[in-house]
Design a protein around this motif. Structure first.
Motif, PDB file in Angstrom:
ATOM      1  N   ALA A  64      45.666  58.767  49.808  1.00  0.00           N
ATOM      2  CA  ALA A  64      46.746  59.111  50.741  1.00  0.00           C
ATOM      3  C   ALA A  64      46.913  60.627  50.870  1.00  0.00           C
ATOM      4  CB  ALA A  64      48.055  58.479  50.267  1.00  0.00           C
ATOM      5  N   GLU A  65      46.652  61.356  49.801  1.00  0.00           N
ATOM      6  CA  GLU A  65      46.835  62.808  49.822  1.00  0.00           C
ATOM      7  C   GLU A  65      45.769  63.527  50.641  1.00  0.00           C
ATOM      8  OE1 GLU A  65      47.487  64.513  45.963  1.00  0.00           O
ATOM      9  OE2 GLU A  65      48.624  62.780  45.278  1.00  0.00           O
ATOM     10  N   ASN A 116      41.019  69.184  58.376  1.00  0.00           N
ATOM     11  CA  ASN A 116      39.652  68.962  58.863  1.00  0.00           C
ATOM     12  C   ASN A 116      38.795  68.106  57.946  1.00  0.00           C
ATOM     13  OD1 ASN A 116      40.022  70.533  61.208  1.00  0.00           O
ATOM     14  ND2 ASN A 116      39.529  72.423  60.105  1.00  0.00           N
ATOM     15  N   PHE A 117      39.410  67.335  57.045  1.00  0.00           N
ATOM     16  CA  PHE A 117      38.587  66.441  56.229  1.00  0.00           C
ATOM     17  C   PHE A 117      38.093  65.296  57.116  1.00  0.00           C
ATOM     18  CE2 PHE A 117      37.582  63.010  53.296  1.00  0.00           C
ATOM     19  CZ  PHE A 117      36.803  63.695  52.374  1.00  0.00           C
ATOM     20  N   PRO A 118      36.782  65.031  57.155  1.00  0.00           N
ATOM     21  CA  PRO A 118      36.223  64.031  58.077  1.00  0.00           C
ATOM     22  C   PRO A 118      36.820  62.639  57.875  1.00  0.00           C
ATOM     23  CG  PRO A 118      34.483  65.326  57.061  1.00  0.00           C
ATOM     24  CD  PRO A 118      35.738  65.669  56.344  1.00  0.00           C
ATOM     25  N   THR A 170      42.174  59.986  55.586  1.00  0.00           N
ATOM     26  CA  THR A 170      42.276  59.098  54.419  1.00  0.00           C
ATOM     27  C   THR A 170      41.300  57.933  54.485  1.00  0.00           C
ATOM     28  OG1 THR A 170      44.028  57.823  55.506  1.00  0.00           O
ATOM     29  CG2 THR A 170      44.711  59.649  54.099  1.00  0.00           C
ATOM     30  N   ASP A 171      40.806  57.614  55.685  1.00  0.00           N
ATOM     31  CA  ASP A 171      39.890  56.484  55.841  1.00  0.00           C
ATOM     32  C   ASP A 171      38.436  56.925  55.972  1.00  0.00           C
ATOM     33  OD1 ASP A 171      42.045  54.683  55.849  1.00  0.00           O
ATOM     34  OD2 ASP A 171      42.395  55.053  57.993  1.00  0.00           O
ATOM     35  N   VAL A 212      34.337  62.017  47.161  1.00  0.00           N
ATOM     36  CA  VAL A 212      35.005  63.281  46.875  1.00  0.00           C
ATOM     37  C   VAL A 212      36.109  63.079  45.837  1.00  0.00           C
ATOM     38  CG1 VAL A 212      36.517  65.060  47.852  1.00  0.00           C
ATOM     39  CG2 VAL A 212      34.435  64.379  49.066  1.00  0.00           C
ATOM     40  N   LEU A 213      36.864  62.001  45.983  1.00  0.00           N
ATOM     41  CA  LEU A 213      37.929  61.714  45.013  1.00  0.00           C
ATOM     42  C   LEU A 213      37.344  61.514  43.619  1.00  0.00           C
ATOM     43  CD1 LEU A 213      40.957  61.286  44.698  1.00  0.00           C
ATOM     44  CD2 LEU A 213      40.608  58.854  45.180  1.00  0.00           C
TER      45      LEU A 213
END
Length: 409
Positions: free
Chosen positions: A281-282, A288-290, A293-294, A301-302
């Motif tokens: 969620a964060e 600009n993260f591709p 959250t989905d 990355v997480l």
């Protein structure tokens, strides 16, 4: 491709073609069949040197897309079409590996990168006329157009400079433009070689050519990818996050053959390293993260960020000390710059072959600085004189508008 434009090989801007048509091309100017390739490569065997150039595109790929290879021996020049149907380039690769033939490039770093990727090794032995220009009075990074004009007195046709080399068929003008690069290069090489030999400066370029011939120059290891990213300062754990994220992105880019920023942009990696989201969620807060959250990169990355959190403090990378650095005296720096210009003008060589700005700063602080300006022939040309200047044994003056060195001992 014109060597000044290899910094921007992806440009496909079309310019109006108002120049005269090229002369009639030889029937085998463009090689697109295996039989022709074998025949022409056999004809090049035994030559003392070959001029080599490539045309490529890399706007949409990680690795350059090879579109054309030009080869010339001073008498004959051909363009080889690597995009031709069913063509096998192994006869060309064998020629590139032939140790009895010198392969001559101009500003050939990207050419060498292409050959390393395509044939699995570098051409050998090699010679680069832009590097050689450092000791021939042609400045730090002379463009191909300027070199041709300076040595041969000829103008290079620029009408096909921004062509899309991946499109087929190629026109006679495109082929003629591409061939000119190796035709002129084959004429320039012997002239430069003779000049450098006459001045006993062959060894002056050993260090530059060693780097040019080193495969490591053209390979970015994933673990080193973070060094390409411009950052000011990160704390140890944030730095480790960036290092791991950059390595993941490099591998992803290589595997998918797409530019790094098509995977994740630099500024997004820095944001991730600094904020370290702990849940999917964060990721909505990461600019600009591709896919947000989905996105398909969220989970890998997480996982990287979570792994870094588990690293003990003692295993974190060290960061540069934030203590006050020793500052070089500005007056000394200015004098060393003037002396470097004087020395390199006197020997008609490029200043960067002797010392960088960082080298001069180290020299201003320390007479025993670990810099190449205090080693070998560079010490004779500049280093010893610089130390005399620092110790007050010589001075600099202006006479008739020119810098002069004065003996004060």
């Amino acid at each position: 491709m014109n060597k000044q434009d290899k910094k921007h090989p992806h440009s496909t801007r079309n310019e109006p073609d108002n120049s005269a048509p090229p002369e009639q091309l030889p029937a085998d100017a463009l090689i697109s069949t295996n039989d022709d390739l074998i025949r022409v490569m056999d004809g090049f065997r035994g030559k003392p040197f070959l001029a080599i150039d490539t045309e490529f595109m890399r706007e949409r790929t990680y690795y350059p897309q090879l579109c054309l290879i030009q080869v010339g021996d001073g008498e004959k020049a051909v363009a080889i079409d690597p995009l031709a149907k069913n063509i096998d380039l192994e006869p060309l690769w064998n020629l590139m590996r032939d140790e009895s033939i010198i392969k001559v490039f101009h500003a050939g770093n990207q050419d060498m990168e292409i050959f390393l990727h395509e044939m699995g090794s570098l051409p050998s032995p090699v010679y680069d006329t832009q590097i050689a220009g450092l000791v021939c009075g042609h400045g730090d990074q002379i463009g191909y157009d300027s070199l041709v004009k300076s040595i041969l007195g000829k103008d290079v046709d620029k009408t096909s400079r921004f062509t899309d080399w991946s499109k087929r068929p190629l026109t006679d003008r495109q082929i003629s433009y591409a061939l000119d690069d190796v035709i002129f290069l084959a004429q320039i090489y012997p002239i430069m070689l003779e000049k450098i030999a006459a001045e006993n400066r062959m060894s002056w370029l050993d260090e530059e050519f060693a780097k040019f011939c080193d495969p490591a120059t053209y390979i970015t290891k994933p673990e080193d990818a973070w060094k390409r990213i411009k950052i000011r300062h990160l704390k140890p754990r944030a730095l480790l996050r960036l290092m791991r994220l950059a390595a993941w992105r490099e591998t992803e880019s290589q595997n998918r053959n797409v530019p790094r920023n098509r995977v994740v942009r630099d500024e997004t990696l820095i944001d991730l390293a600094g904020t370290a989201p702990k849940t999917t969620a964060e990721f909505s807060k990461i600019r600009n993260f591709p896919g947000g959250t989905d996105g398909k990169f969220t989970k890998p990355v997480l996982k990287i960020l979570q792994d870094v959190e588990a690293v003990s403090d003692s295993a974190l990378p060290s960061t540069p000390s934030r203590g006050k650095p020793v500052k070089a005296p500005q007056a000394v720096m200015e004098l060393l710059r003037v002396l470097l210009k004087y020395s390199t003008d006197h020997f008609n060589i490029a200043p960067r072959l002797i010392a960088s700005g960082d080298d001069l700063e180290l020299l201003a602080i320390d007479d025993n600085a670990p810099i190449r300006a205090l080693q070998g022939w560079r010490r004779e040309v500049f280093g010893d004189t610089a130390l005399k200047l620092k110790s007050g044994k010589i001075g600099l003056a202006v006479k008739n508008g020119k810098i002069k060195v004065i003996d004060l001992s």
